[in-house]
Design a protein around this motif. Structure first.
Motif, PDB file in Angstrom:
ATOM      1  N   VAL A  18       4.852   2.357   9.151  1.00  0.00           N
ATOM      2  CA  VAL A  18       4.955   3.442   8.172  1.00  0.00           C
ATOM      3  C   VAL A  18       6.415   3.551   7.729  1.00  0.00           C
ATOM      4  O   VAL A  18       7.310   3.684   8.570  1.00  0.00           O
TER       5      VAL A  18
ATOM      6  N   VAL B 149      -7.519   6.963   2.895  1.00  0.00           N
ATOM      7  CA  VAL B 149      -7.111   5.634   3.370  1.00  0.00           C
ATOM      8  C   VAL B 149      -8.339   4.769   3.636  1.00  0.00           C
ATOM      9  O   VAL B 149      -8.389   3.591   3.258  1.00  0.00           O
TER      10      VAL B 149
ATOM     11  N   LEU C  49      -1.039   8.759  10.239  1.00  0.00           N
ATOM     12  CA  LEU C  49      -1.275   7.358   9.888  1.00  0.00           C
ATOM     13  C   LEU C  49      -1.367   6.464  11.124  1.00  0.00           C
ATOM     14  O   LEU C  49      -2.204   5.555  11.183  1.00  0.00           O
ATOM     15  N   LYS C  50      -0.517   6.707  12.101  1.00  0.00           N
ATOM     16  CA  LYS C  50      -0.568   5.914  13.330  1.00  0.00           C
ATOM     17  C   LYS C  50      -1.889   6.162  14.065  1.00  0.00           C
ATOM     18  O   LYS C  50      -2.460   5.240  14.674  1.00  0.00           O
TER      19      LYS C  50
ATOM     20  N   LYS D 242      -8.500  -4.096   6.541  1.00  0.00           N
ATOM     21  CA  LYS D 242      -7.761  -3.008   7.178  1.00  0.00           C
ATOM     22  C   LYS D 242      -6.341  -2.913   6.617  1.00  0.00           C
ATOM     23  O   LYS D 242      -5.668  -3.923   6.408  1.00  0.00           O
ATOM     24  N   ILE D 243      -5.893  -1.703   6.349  1.00  0.00           N
ATOM     25  CA  ILE D 243      -4.528  -1.478   5.886  1.00  0.00           C
ATOM     26  C   ILE D 243      -3.641  -1.237   7.100  1.00  0.00           C
ATOM     27  O   ILE D 243      -3.846  -0.277   7.858  1.00  0.00           O
ATOM     28  N   LYS D 244      -2.656  -2.104   7.302  1.00  0.00           N
ATOM     29  CA  LYS D 244      -1.800  -2.025   8.483  1.00  0.00           C
ATOM     30  C   LYS D 244      -0.405  -1.491   8.183  1.00  0.00           C
ATOM     31  O   LYS D 244       0.332  -1.141   9.091  1.00  0.00           O
ATOM     32  N   GLU D 245      -0.055  -1.455   6.928  1.00  0.00           N
ATOM     33  CA  GLU D 245       1.296  -1.030   6.530  1.00  0.00           C
ATOM     34  C   GLU D 245       1.202  -0.110   5.331  1.00  0.00           C
ATOM     35  O   GLU D 245       0.505  -0.416   4.357  1.00  0.00           O
ATOM     36  N   ILE D 246       1.872   1.029   5.400  1.00  0.00           N
ATOM     37  CA  ILE D 246       1.834   1.984   4.291  1.00  0.00           C
ATOM     38  C   ILE D 246       3.247   2.501   4.002  1.00  0.00           C
ATOM     39  O   ILE D 246       3.993   2.857   4.916  1.00  0.00           O
TER      40      ILE D 246
ATOM     41  N   GLU E  37      -9.403   1.159   2.016  1.00  0.00           N
ATOM     42  CA  GLU E  37      -9.700  -0.021   2.832  1.00  0.00           C
ATOM     43  C   GLU E  37     -11.050  -0.625   2.453  1.00  0.00           C
ATOM     44  O   GLU E  37     -11.198  -1.847   2.360  1.00  0.00           O
TER      45      GLU E  37
ATOM     46  N   VAL F 161      -2.606   2.534  11.437  1.00  0.00           N
ATOM     47  CA  VAL F 161      -1.550   1.935  10.620  1.00  0.00           C
ATOM     48  C   VAL F 161      -0.397   1.540  11.541  1.00  0.00           C
ATOM     49  O   VAL F 161       0.100   2.363  12.312  1.00  0.00           O
TER      50      VAL F 161
ATOM     51  N   THR G 141       0.844  -1.192   0.000  1.00  0.00           N
ATOM     52  CA  THR G 141       0.000   0.000   0.000  1.00  0.00           C
ATOM     53  C   THR G 141       0.879   1.241   0.000  1.00  0.00           C
ATOM     54  O   THR G 141       1.806   1.355   0.811  1.00  0.00           O
TER      55      THR G 141
END
Length: 373
Positions: free
Chosen positions: A183, A64, A175-176, A74-78, A68, A180, A11
């Motif tokens: 990052v 974001v 993002l956190k 869920k997007i956990k890493e970007i 999703e 997420v 992502t």
């Protein structure tokens, strides 16, 4: 740069000067496939300053969340593409020597990288990319990969790209806050140069110009890195603003008009471009407005390259990317005229990703996937 365990997708959050894009890519035999995408217009930035900082968190959150929803998870890493406006390039050389001939190994490269990181103690900027321009063995043998080769002296010419810590902290915090877990930051300019230019072109040195909405980056590409870069605040949005002001039309109408412009054509005085709601704009006047701003852009490009510490080869290829000018009919040809040198649009080898307006996002996806193989 390692993917989380069980992470099937990459992502990317691409922060342009007029648009924020989230893309989710999955690797295929031929490269990668975009499986989810979301984007939004926003205030952008000018000379490295956010124009609407109070809205940035909500805009990123929204884009974001929509990605999703499209992905269904869920997007956990970007991986965040850091634009040229928030980065600085520093190219330097470093040397390792030994008393007796030896085969150079990865430890020698690590020592060169450590010595070449001139700004490692700078609290305002943090290195996010490093890459070799080239190496020289015993002062006379140039190579891209010296590991396994014999010699007593190895000099590396290394490019470091540093990102503004304020940018990194702001984006990571946003993002956190929305969940997420991981990052990581990558230079958009570095990524798109790898994505668009093949190894032979990079090794021979090339100029890559990314014209965006408000911002333009001019990059001197050499080997695996960027040896010199300058970013200034002129882009396709300025052309739309010129059309709006001079022709007395709304900015939205000016954007519609800009999409119809064809600089390859010569128009009679009475010919017009057809706009929405039966409105028209004089075609010749419109083209002259666009050409004037492209000439202004060319002046800034020449000024940017005048500051390059190395002699710029006048015969080196020049490539154009970004959504600010690449898609305008006749735009690249007129830029060639204004610069007095041939310019070509940098094309992706895959037709599905041959979209200059998304070159930086595609580049980051491609870079991350390749580095994780």
């Amino acid at each position: 740069m390692k993917l989380l365990k069980n992470q099937q997708y990459v992502t990317v959050l691409d922060i342009g000067s007029g648009k924020i894009t989230v893309m989710v890519g999955k690797q295929t035999k031929d490269g990668f496939l975009i499986v989810a995408q979301s984007e939004t217009r926003y205030g952008g930035y000018y000379d490295g300053v956010w124009l609407e900082p109070e809205k940035l968190q909500q805009e990123i959150t929204n884009v974001v969340r929509r990605a999703e929803n499209s992905l269904g998870k869920k997007i956990k890493e970007i991986y965040v593409g850091v634009p040229g406006a928030f980065t600085a390039v520093a190219a330097s050389q470093a040397t390792v020597t030994c008393r007796f001939k030896k085969k150079f190994d990865k430890n020698d490269l690590a020592e060169i990288y450590a010595k070449a990181n001139l700004y490692k103690d700078d609290v305002a900027y943090k290195p996010i990319n490093r890459a070799p321009l080239y190496y020289v063995i015993n002062d006379n043998k140039k190579t891209n990969m010296p590991v396994g080769m014999d010699g007593t002296k190895l000099t590396g010419y290394i490019s470091y790209i540093y990102a503004d810590v304020r940018f990194l902290n702001k984006i990571e915090t946003i993002l956190k806050n929305i969940g997420v877990i991981k990052v990581e930051f990558v230079s958009s300019c570095h990524a798109e140069s790898w994505f668009l230019l093949d190894q032979k072109v990079r090794d021979n040195t090339a100029l890559l110009i990314d014209v965006g909405y408000i911002s333009t980056s001019v990059m001197l590409i050499c080997g695996d890195g960027i040896s010199y870069m300058r970013t200034f605040s002129i882009g396709g949005g300025h052309i739309c603003a010129d059309l709006s002001e001079i022709l007395g039309i709304s900015y939205q109408m000016a954007e519609d008009l800009y999409g119809k412009v064809n600089l390859n054509l010569e128009f009679d005085p009475e010919e017009v471009y057809q706009l929405k709601n039966s409105q028209t704009a004089n075609a010749d006047q419109t083209n002259q407005i666009v050409k004037a701003r492209i000439e202004d852009l060319a002046r800034y490009i020449r000024k940017s390259m005048a500051g390059c510490p190395n002699t710029v080869n006048t015969k080196m290829p020049v490539f154009l990317t970004g959504g600010g000018l690449s898609n305008v009919k006749g735009g690249v040809e007129y830029l060639s005229t204004a610069l007095d040198k041939p310019v070509s649009v940098a094309h992706s080898v895959n037709p599905l990703t041959d979209k200059p307006q998304y070159a930086s996002a595609f580049g980051v996806i491609d870079l991350v996937l390749n580095q994780n193989n």
